[in-house]
Design an enzyme around this catalytic site. Structure first.
Site, PDB file in Angstrom:
ATOM      1  N   LYS A 202      20.252  39.401 -11.081  1.00 51.47           N
ATOM      2  CA  LYS A 202      18.959  38.823 -10.703  1.00 51.47           C
ATOM      3  C   LYS A 202      18.675  39.159  -9.255  1.00 51.47           C
ATOM      4  O   LYS A 202      19.591  39.224  -8.428  1.00 51.47           O
ATOM      5  CB  LYS A 202      18.976  37.295 -10.878  1.00 51.47           C
ATOM      6  CG  LYS A 202      17.714  36.618 -10.346  1.00 51.47           C
ATOM      7  CD  LYS A 202      17.810  35.095 -10.360  1.00 51.47           C
ATOM      8  CE  LYS A 202      16.581  34.480  -9.703  1.00 51.47           C
ATOM      9  NZ  LYS A 202      16.596  33.008  -9.713  1.00 51.47           N
ATOM     10  N   GLU A 252      11.698  22.428  -2.679  1.00 55.82           N
ATOM     11  CA  GLU A 252      13.111  22.718  -2.899  1.00 55.82           C
ATOM     12  C   GLU A 252      14.015  22.203  -1.790  1.00 55.82           C
ATOM     13  O   GLU A 252      13.946  22.652  -0.644  1.00 55.82           O
ATOM     14  CB  GLU A 252      13.316  24.231  -3.061  1.00 55.82           C
ATOM     15  CG  GLU A 252      14.728  24.608  -3.454  1.00 55.82           C
ATOM     16  CD  GLU A 252      14.871  26.064  -3.817  1.00 55.82           C
ATOM     17  OE1 GLU A 252      16.011  26.503  -4.063  1.00 55.82           O
ATOM     18  OE2 GLU A 252      13.850  26.774  -3.854  1.00 55.82           O
TER      19      GLU A 252
END
Length: 443
Positions: A202, A252
């Site tokens: 990723k 976040e």
């Protein structure tokens, strides 16, 4: 009014005096206008801090920037005289995304932002649901007298604090993307080819949107509007001396440490919001059932466990859930536990950054792909920002949903997690969703 500019760098053995008193709550916009740079705003739902001036500043560059900040801060805060618990000093600031970033100077948008900078504010106003505290700090041989004088001065300032009328959004006359859509699609195709070849699993590729503004932007006003639209996010503003304004509302949390307890989370996988309740719930179910998003999310959860393993034998992941924001929904897994020793929050910050949600896996291969692919400097975008105290407690978030404004330019940042089956058009649409929190406040 006495200057609260950058007075002293952190030096071992310098006395640090911190003084505080209760005051009445004030408008954050009015407070920001009354304070000098470096200025900052930090709000996390339980408290809001507006601060200005610097009693001490710590800067660092390179791969040792986390340990350098921790070492110099420990030396600085070893000689603190504070008169009340709310006056316990904190340092606020952030890090660059990469260890190669240094203050670029000149006309670069990130001029004034080094690899790391943390400030012990000269003046700070902390507001909770129950009370508001004014805190002042000073360093050096006469620190006690100067901190007390500063406290008296700002007590008077806050009593007669001028009201600043809110400004309207400045409007946007032109937009440009770096990279543009065609190049972005090419980047995604090249990244997915690397993933299919087994070079990495990723990578998070980012894009910058530069908006030319019809008028000047007031970051304090933008932040106020973001607080109304995204009350559950971390709202932040950093304005170093002579630099642009870096601000945003990030959902976040990177990590929080309070004593032996830590909290963090995995936030990865995104989809839009629906026009109706039924559509919204359908989209949420699509997100939960998406193989691509679920795979991306589980990579983040597993990596956080691995990154924190040296610090704890007690780590628990909660149930995966949907985090709903005003314009987007995310997959979120809360993670918490107990530390095995007295670790400083910066040690965990260094271990966790960059998470796979903003970097990729394996980390080194992902960062190499980012360096080879991205055509702009991330600066502090997607990097750790937050605060810590003398005990090593603190809270850091990830600086996403953010923008850097200077004069009549605002550069917005957004990223997308790329895995083997990523579709370039879908990833482009995801970027547009992530720009919206800031973009909606500028038009």
């Amino acid at each position: 009014m006495e200057s609260t500019g950058d007075e002293h760098a952190a030096q071992t053995g310098r006395p640090v005096a911190v003084r505080s008193c209760r005051v009445d709550a004030a408008s954050p916009r009015d407070l920001v206008s009354a304070l000098e740079c470096p200025r900052l705003v930090w709000a996390d739902g339980s408290e809001r801090i507006v601060a200005g001036g610097a009693a001490a500043t710590i800067t660092a560059d390179g791969s040792e920037r986390f340990s350098t900040v921790q070492r110099e801060a420990t030396a600085l805060l070893a000689n603190v005289s504070a008169d009340a618990e709310p006056a316990r000093p904190r340092l606020y600031g952030g890090f660059a995304f990469t260890d190669t970033h240094t203050d670029p100077g000149d006309d670069n948008p990130w001029a004034g932002y080094p690899g790391a900078e943390f400030v012990l504010p000269a003046v700070q106003v902390l507001e909770t649901a129950d009370e508001t505290w004014l805190t002042t700090a000073a360093t050096g041989p006469d620190s006690t007298q100067r901190a007390e004088a500063r406290l008296r001065q700002y007590q008077e300032t806050l009593v007669d604090l001028p009201t600043v009328e809110p400004s309207s959004p400045p409007g946007i006359t032109e937009r440009s993307y770096e990279p543009p859509r065609e190049d972005w699609q090419q980047e995604i195709e090249e990244a997915t080819a690397r993933i299919r070849d087994g070079q990495l699993s990723k990578v998070v590729l980012a894009q910058a949107l530069t908006a030319t503004l019809a008028g000047p932007v007031d970051p304090a006003d933008v932040l106020g509007r973001l607080a109304e639209s995204y009350p559950d996010c971390f709202q932040f503003l950093f304005e170093p001396v002579g630099a642009g304004s870096f601000f945003g509302a990030t959902p976040e949390r990177l990590v929080s440490v309070e004593g032996p307890t830590f909290k963090t989370e995995a936030l990865a996988g995104s989809i839009g919001r629906g026009e109706t309740t039924e559509e919204d719930e359908w989209l949420a179910s699509q997100l939960q059932e998406s193989d691509k998003n679920t795979h991306e999310h589980e990579i983040v959860v597993e990596t956080i466990h691995d990154q924190l393993e040296p610090f704890t034998s007690d780590i628990t992941a909660g149930a995966r859930q949907i985090r709903k924001l005003a314009n987007v929904q995310h997959l979120q897994t809360p993670i918490q536990g107990t530390l095995d020793d007295e670790y400083h929050v910066l040690e965990l910050v260094e271990a966790l950054h960059p998470t796979p949600a903003v970097g990729g896996l394996p980390p080194e291969q992902a960062l190499e792909t980012i360096r080879e692919t991205e055509v702009f400097d991330r600066g502090w975008y997607a990097a750790p920002i937050g605060w810590f105290d003398a005990d090593g407690n603190g809270t850091f978030s990830v600086a996403i949903r953010s923008a850097l404004a200077r004069e009549r330019k605002a550069t917005l940042f957004a990223g997308a997690g790329i895995v083997a089956d990523s579709d370039p058009d879908e990833e482009w649409d995801e970027l547009q969703l992530k720009y919206r929190p800031i973009l909606d406040e500028l038009v």
